[in-house]
Design a protein around this motif. Structure first.
Motif, short mmCIF file in Angstrom:
data_model
loop_
_atom_site.label_atom_id
_atom_site.label_comp_id
_atom_site.label_asym_id
_atom_site.label_seq_id
_atom_site.Cartn_x
_atom_site.Cartn_y
_atom_site.Cartn_z
N ALA A 42 0.85 -1.19 0.00
CA ALA A 42 0.00 0.00 0.00
C ALA A 42 0.89 1.24 0.00
CB ALA A 42 -0.92 0.01 1.21
N VAL A 43 0.61 2.16 -0.93
CA VAL A 43 1.36 3.41 -1.04
C VAL A 43 0.39 4.57 -0.91
CG1 VAL A 43 2.80 4.83 -2.55
CG2 VAL A 43 3.12 2.35 -2.49
N GLN A 44 0.71 5.50 -0.02
CA GLN A 44 -0.17 6.65 0.15
C GLN A 44 0.13 7.67 -0.95
OE1 GLN A 44 -0.23 8.23 4.06
NE2 GLN A 44 -1.87 9.67 3.63
N ASP A 45 -0.93 8.15 -1.58
CA ASP A 45 -0.80 9.08 -2.69
C ASP A 45 -1.83 10.19 -2.55
OD1 ASP A 45 -0.09 10.23 -5.12
OD2 ASP A 45 -1.27 8.82 -6.30
N TRP A 46 -1.43 11.31 -2.00
CA TRP A 46 -2.28 12.49 -1.86
C TRP A 46 -3.66 12.17 -1.26
CZ3 TRP A 46 0.32 16.81 -2.11
CH2 TRP A 46 1.47 16.86 -2.86
N GLY A 47 -3.64 11.62 -0.06
CA GLY A 47 -4.87 11.38 0.67
C GLY A 47 -5.59 10.09 0.36
N LYS A 48 -5.09 9.33 -0.57
CA LYS A 48 -5.69 8.03 -0.85
C LYS A 48 -4.59 6.97 -0.84
CE LYS A 48 -5.28 8.51 -5.83
NZ LYS A 48 -5.91 8.44 -7.11
N THR A 49 -4.99 5.73 -0.76
CA THR A 49 -4.02 4.64 -0.76
C THR A 49 -4.12 3.87 -2.07
OG1 THR A 49 -4.19 4.45 1.63
CG2 THR A 49 -3.26 2.58 0.47
N CYS A 50 -2.98 3.64 -2.71
CA CYS A 50 -2.93 2.87 -3.95
C CYS A 50 -2.26 1.53 -3.67
CB CYS A 50 -2.13 3.61 -5.01
SG CYS A 50 -2.81 5.21 -5.43
N GLU A 51 -2.74 0.48 -4.33
CA GLU A 51 -2.11 -0.83 -4.20
C GLU A 51 -1.07 -0.98 -5.31
OE1 GLU A 51 -3.82 -4.97 -5.22
OE2 GLU A 51 -4.24 -4.64 -3.09
N THR A 52 0.19 -1.17 -4.90
CA THR A 52 1.28 -1.38 -5.85
C THR A 52 1.88 -2.75 -5.60
OG1 THR A 52 2.91 -0.33 -4.39
CG2 THR A 52 1.74 1.11 -5.93
N ARG A 53 2.94 -3.08 -6.31
CA ARG A 53 3.56 -4.42 -6.19
C ARG A 53 5.06 -4.33 -5.95
NH1 ARG A 53 0.00 -8.78 -5.95
NH2 ARG A 53 -1.91 -7.96 -6.76
N PHE A 54 5.56 -5.24 -5.14
CA PHE A 54 6.98 -5.52 -5.06
C PHE A 54 7.19 -6.90 -5.65
CE2 PHE A 54 8.23 -2.33 -1.78
CZ PHE A 54 9.35 -1.87 -2.44
N TRP A 55 8.03 -6.97 -6.66
CA TRP A 55 8.43 -8.25 -7.26
C TRP A 55 9.79 -8.60 -6.67
CZ3 TRP A 55 5.21 -10.46 -10.95
CH2 TRP A 55 4.20 -9.64 -11.44
#
Length: 97
Positions: A42-55
């Motif tokens: 989970a990465v916080q992006d300007w007040g919202k949380t985005c789901e990203t990936r670690f490979w």
């Protein structure tokens, strides 16, 4: 301490360490077997949380581990990282590869 200063330091470290990461990937792709998997982050992006990936790419015959962070789970990300690799890749049954 300002948050922007901390963020700038992290970015500067990433830029400084990129040649090391690139070299580790070259050495990793010389191995006969690579193990890989991805996980959500989970990465916080300007007040919202985005789901990203670690490979994660791990070597079989020597302890080399390379991490790659992407915004999506698209198969183009691991394909791009391992495009000239000719050994065995052990991963889960993700259909995107």
């Amino acid at each position: 301490m300002a948050r922007t200063s901390l963020c700038d330091w992290v970015l500067q470290c990433g830029v400084a360490l990129k040649p090391l990461s690139d070299r580790l990937l070259v050495l990793l792709k010389r191995q006969a077997v690579i193990f890989s998997d991805d996980t959500t982050v989970a990465v916080q992006d300007w007040g919202k949380t985005c789901e990203t990936r670690f490979w994660v790419y791990a070597g079989h015959s020597s302890p080399i581990i390379v991490y790659d962070h992407t915004e999506t789970r698209a198969g183009k990300h691991p394909k791009g990282r391992l495009e000239d690799y000719s050994g065995y890749l052990q991963a889960d049954a993700y259909a995107g590869l």
